[in-house]
Write an enzyme that holds these catalytic residues in place. Structure first.
Site, PDB file in Angstrom:
ATOM      1  N   LYS A 240     141.139 -25.058 184.257  1.00 45.21           N
ATOM      2  CA  LYS A 240     140.165 -25.173 183.118  1.00 45.21           C
ATOM      3  C   LYS A 240     140.490 -26.512 182.653  1.00 45.21           C
ATOM      4  CE  LYS A 240     140.644 -20.267 181.555  1.00 45.21           C
ATOM      5  NZ  LYS A 240     140.956 -19.333 180.615  1.00 45.21           N
TER       6      LYS A 240
ATOM      7  N   TYR B 136     131.506 -15.372 182.969  1.00 45.03           N
ATOM      8  CA  TYR B 136     132.256 -14.771 181.766  1.00 45.03           C
ATOM      9  C   TYR B 136     131.416 -13.555 181.421  1.00 45.03           C
ATOM     10  CZ  TYR B 136     136.445 -17.661 181.419  1.00 45.03           C
ATOM     11  OH  TYR B 136     137.549 -18.399 181.715  1.00 45.03           O
TER      12      TYR B 136
ATOM     13  N   PHE C   2     135.364 -14.308 170.591  1.00 45.10           N
ATOM     14  CA  PHE C   2     135.498 -15.650 171.044  1.00 45.10           C
ATOM     15  C   PHE C   2     134.839 -16.233 172.116  1.00 45.10           C
ATOM     16  CE2 PHE C   2     137.833 -12.076 173.452  1.00 45.10           C
ATOM     17  CZ  PHE C   2     137.573 -12.600 174.892  1.00 45.10           C
TER      18      PHE C   2
ATOM     19  N   ASN D 115     144.272 -21.978 177.535  1.00 47.73           N
ATOM     20  CA  ASN D 115     145.355 -21.558 178.487  1.00 47.73           C
ATOM     21  C   ASN D 115     145.424 -21.805 179.901  1.00 47.73           C
ATOM     22  OD1 ASN D 115     143.547 -20.031 179.552  1.00 47.73           O
ATOM     23  ND2 ASN D 115     144.311 -17.826 178.714  1.00 47.73           N
TER      24      ASN D 115
ATOM     25  N   HIS E  15     142.463 -19.932 185.072  1.00 42.94           N
ATOM     26  CA  HIS E  15     141.833 -18.604 185.272  1.00 42.94           C
ATOM     27  C   HIS E  15     142.067 -17.844 186.389  1.00 42.94           C
ATOM     28  CE1 HIS E  15     138.773 -15.447 185.359  1.00 42.94           C
ATOM     29  NE2 HIS E  15     138.594 -15.710 186.664  1.00 42.94           N
TER      30      HIS E  15
ATOM     31  N   GLU F 185     133.355 -13.606 191.836  1.00 45.06           N
ATOM     32  CA  GLU F 185     133.760 -14.784 191.277  1.00 45.06           C
ATOM     33  C   GLU F 185     133.755 -15.711 192.302  1.00 45.06           C
ATOM     34  OE1 GLU F 185     137.185 -14.451 188.823  1.00 45.06           O
ATOM     35  OE2 GLU F 185     135.926 -13.153 187.204  1.00 45.06           O
TER      36      GLU F 185
END
Ligand code: IDP
Ligand code: MG
Length: 149
Positions: free
Chosen positions: A9, A49, A57, A112, A115, A126
């Protein structure tokens, strides 16, 4: 062979952790079969997503994932999906186990670092969102017989 999508990310790129994160998957024994450096559009972020649309969020998540360049990769191997997930650690990095990417390198859920697809259906979906078939390389690796019996 099972394939899974991994993203480094924007925080991982900005913090100079690309190499360290790739190394974790490489040394675990997974095989890289696709990789690109790119910036996600909002369209791609909302497709990726889609399961989180409507959550509190979600707007912050789309802002975060589109805020700078990322590294998208496909890693392959038997049980690659689960192996990537355990190598990443828990979603909430503040509670992730030491020894995992998130547990060693991050401190909170909204930053974080990585992914990884969470199951066979999401992995297939994905991988095809980020890569065309001709961008995935089939190759044999001499060390495979020292990684799996
Ligand atoms: P995962 O990335 O471990 O599969 P998911 O539940 O699929 O976790 O959530 C997707 C991403 O959304 C997380 O990695 C994290 O970046 C973000 N996220 C999830 N829950 C929260 C939250 O409560 N606050 C902020 N960001 C969150
Ligand atoms: Mg997820």
């Amino acid at each position: 062979m099972e394939q899974t999508l991994v993203l480094i990310k924007p925080d991982g790129v900005q913090r100079g952790l690309i190499g360290q994160i790739i190394t974790r998957f490489e040394r675990r024994g997974l095989k890289l079969c696709g990789m690109k450096f790119m910036q996600m559009s909002r369209d791609l972020a909302s497709a990726h997503y889609e399961a989180h649309v409507g959550k509190d969020f979600y707007p912050g998540l789309v802002g975060y994932i589109t805020s700078g360049p990322i590294v998208a990769m496909v890693w392959e191997g038997k049980d690659a999906i689960q192996i990537v997930r355990t190598t990443m650690g828990a979603t909430n990095a503040g509670a992730a186990a030491p020894g995992t990417i998130r547990g060693d390198l991050a401190v909170e859920i909204g930053r974080n670092l990585v992914h990884g697809s969470d199951g066979p259906e999401s992995a297939a979906r994905e991988v095809s969102l980020f890569f065309s078939a001709d961008e995935l390389i089939t190759w044999s690796r001499e060390t495979d017989r020292w990684i799996r019996e």
